[in-house]
Design a protein around this motif. Structure first.
Motif, short mmCIF file in Angstrom:
data_model
loop_
_atom_site.label_atom_id
_atom_site.label_comp_id
_atom_site.label_asym_id
_atom_site.label_seq_id
_atom_site.Cartn_x
_atom_site.Cartn_y
_atom_site.Cartn_z
N MET A 206 8.99 2.46 -13.91
CA MET A 206 7.85 1.76 -13.35
C MET A 206 8.27 0.48 -12.65
O MET A 206 7.57 0.03 -11.77
CB MET A 206 6.86 1.39 -14.46
CG MET A 206 5.96 2.52 -14.89
SD MET A 206 5.05 3.25 -13.59
CE MET A 206 3.45 2.62 -13.84
N GLY A 207 9.37 -0.12 -13.05
CA GLY A 207 9.82 -1.36 -12.45
C GLY A 207 10.07 -1.23 -10.96
O GLY A 207 9.72 -2.10 -10.18
N VAL A 208 10.66 -0.11 -10.55
CA VAL A 208 10.97 0.09 -9.14
C VAL A 208 9.68 0.28 -8.34
O VAL A 208 9.51 -0.27 -7.26
CB VAL A 208 11.90 1.32 -8.97
CG1 VAL A 208 12.11 1.64 -7.51
CG2 VAL A 208 13.23 1.06 -9.64
N LEU A 209 8.74 1.07 -8.87
CA LEU A 209 7.47 1.29 -8.18
C LEU A 209 6.67 0.01 -8.05
O LEU A 209 6.06 -0.25 -7.00
CB LEU A 209 6.65 2.36 -8.89
CG LEU A 209 7.21 3.79 -8.81
CD1 LEU A 209 6.38 4.73 -9.65
CD2 LEU A 209 7.27 4.26 -7.38
N GLU A 210 6.65 -0.81 -9.07
CA GLU A 210 5.94 -2.09 -9.00
C GLU A 210 6.59 -3.01 -7.96
O GLU A 210 5.91 -3.72 -7.23
CB GLU A 210 5.93 -2.77 -10.37
CG GLU A 210 5.00 -2.11 -11.36
CD GLU A 210 5.08 -2.74 -12.74
OE1 GLU A 210 5.89 -3.70 -12.93
OE2 GLU A 210 4.35 -2.28 -13.61
N PHE A 211 7.91 -2.97 -7.90
CA PHE A 211 8.63 -3.78 -6.92
C PHE A 211 8.27 -3.36 -5.50
O PHE A 211 7.99 -4.19 -4.64
CB PHE A 211 10.15 -3.66 -7.15
CG PHE A 211 10.97 -4.37 -6.10
CD1 PHE A 211 11.07 -5.75 -6.09
CD2 PHE A 211 11.62 -3.65 -5.10
CE1 PHE A 211 11.80 -6.40 -5.13
CE2 PHE A 211 12.36 -4.29 -4.13
CZ PHE A 211 12.46 -5.67 -4.14
N ILE A 212 8.28 -2.05 -5.24
CA ILE A 212 7.94 -1.52 -3.91
C ILE A 212 6.51 -1.88 -3.55
O ILE A 212 6.22 -2.29 -2.42
CB ILE A 212 8.19 0.01 -3.86
CG1 ILE A 212 9.69 0.29 -3.95
CG2 ILE A 212 7.61 0.60 -2.56
CD1 ILE A 212 10.04 1.75 -4.08
N LEU A 213 5.58 -1.74 -4.48
CA LEU A 213 4.19 -2.08 -4.24
C LEU A 213 4.05 -3.57 -3.93
O LEU A 213 3.32 -3.97 -3.00
CB LEU A 213 3.33 -1.70 -5.45
CG LEU A 213 1.83 -1.95 -5.33
CD1 LEU A 213 1.26 -1.15 -4.17
CD2 LEU A 213 1.13 -1.60 -6.62
N GLY A 214 4.74 -4.40 -4.66
CA GLY A 214 4.70 -5.85 -4.42
C GLY A 214 5.26 -6.22 -3.05
O GLY A 214 4.70 -7.05 -2.33
N MET A 215 6.36 -5.59 -2.67
CA MET A 215 6.96 -5.85 -1.35
C MET A 215 6.03 -5.38 -0.24
O MET A 215 5.88 -6.06 0.78
CB MET A 215 8.31 -5.14 -1.23
CG MET A 215 9.42 -5.77 -2.06
SD MET A 215 9.76 -7.48 -1.61
CE MET A 215 10.46 -7.26 -0.02
N THR A 216 5.40 -4.23 -0.43
CA THR A 216 4.47 -3.71 0.57
C THR A 216 3.31 -4.67 0.77
O THR A 216 2.93 -4.98 1.90
CB THR A 216 3.95 -2.31 0.15
OG1 THR A 216 5.06 -1.45 -0.07
CG2 THR A 216 3.06 -1.73 1.22
N ASN A 217 2.75 -5.16 -0.32
CA ASN A 217 1.64 -6.12 -0.22
C ASN A 217 2.07 -7.41 0.47
O ASN A 217 1.30 -8.00 1.22
CB ASN A 217 1.08 -6.44 -1.62
CG ASN A 217 0.26 -5.31 -2.19
OD1 ASN A 217 -0.28 -4.50 -1.44
ND2 ASN A 217 0.17 -5.25 -3.50
N SER A 218 3.29 -7.83 0.22
CA SER A 218 3.78 -9.08 0.81
C SER A 218 4.06 -8.95 2.31
O SER A 218 3.93 -9.91 3.06
CB SER A 218 5.07 -9.52 0.12
OG SER A 218 4.83 -9.79 -1.23
N LEU A 219 4.44 -7.77 2.75
CA LEU A 219 4.87 -7.58 4.14
C LEU A 219 3.79 -7.02 5.07
O LEU A 219 4.00 -6.94 6.27
CB LEU A 219 6.10 -6.68 4.19
CG LEU A 219 7.36 -7.24 3.52
CD1 LEU A 219 8.48 -6.23 3.53
CD2 LEU A 219 7.80 -8.52 4.22
N VAL A 220 2.65 -6.63 4.54
CA VAL A 220 1.62 -6.01 5.37
C VAL A 220 1.18 -6.94 6.50
O VAL A 220 1.17 -6.54 7.67
CB VAL A 220 0.40 -5.57 4.51
CG1 VAL A 220 -0.78 -5.24 5.38
CG2 VAL A 220 0.77 -4.38 3.66
#
Length: 180
Positions: free
Chosen positions: A1-15
């Motif tokens: 889950m750590g990797v998926l949360e990281f990807i989701l967080g990066m996606t939200n930050s870069l949108v």
């Protein structure tokens, strides 16, 4: 889950940054045409507004001088103003400098050859306020500021009308200086 949360967080930050970059790329021609029309720049305490300052300088010249013919240029000037308004403004200023040199020679005013018409305290104190008058000296100061602004702007930031107004104002000042 750590990797998926990281990807989701990066996606939200870069949108938003990515969306902004895409919009700028898609609208770059529209943005560049808008930037060419800018005649006023402001950064912190510094503001350049070529059109407003030119209009103010024109208003400062008396109405009786408004009808005087242009002493600067001819059809060649008009062509230069169409092709390069900035170049035309600089050319007008050179005519003003020539009139000031002639005035200085006629009245024994010493000028610094390195910076001949720097309208600072020294030069302004050496000019005869009684002869020139505060209006002409103030207009000279405004013309110099406008010339400096024109030097730092692009031709696309200035128009033919700006160059023509500057020429008219310069001609009025030259006529006043020549008549003293």
């Amino acid at each position: 889950m750590g990797v998926l949360e990281f990807i989701l967080g990066m996606t939200n930050s870069l949108v938003w940054p990515i969306t902004l970059v895409i919009c700028v790329i898609l609208m770059r021609s529209d943005i560049s045409s808008l930037l060419r029309k800018i005649r006023r720049l402001r950064h912190k305490d510094t503001e350049l507004d070529f059109g407003r300052e030119l209009d103010e300088a024109m208003l400062s010249v008396s109405s009786e001088e408004a009808s005087s013919p242009s002493l600067i240029g001819d059809d060649n000037y008009s062509e230069l103003a169409r092709l390069s308004p900035r170049g035309a403004i600089i050319e007008s200023w050179l005519h003003v400098e020539k009139a000031l040199r002639s005035y200085a020679d006629r009245h024994g005013v010493e000028i610094d050859e390195r910076k001949p018409f720097r309208l600072g305290r020294g030069f302004m104190q050496s000019l005869d306020y009684e002869r020139l008058g505060k209006g002409i000296i103030e207009t000279l100061r405004k013309l110099r500021v406008l010339r400096n602004e024109a030097v730092h702007l692009k031709d696309s930031d200035l128009g033919y009308e700006d160059a023509e107004k500057y020429r008219q104002l310069s001609s009025r000042v030259i006529e006043s200086i020549d008549n003293i």
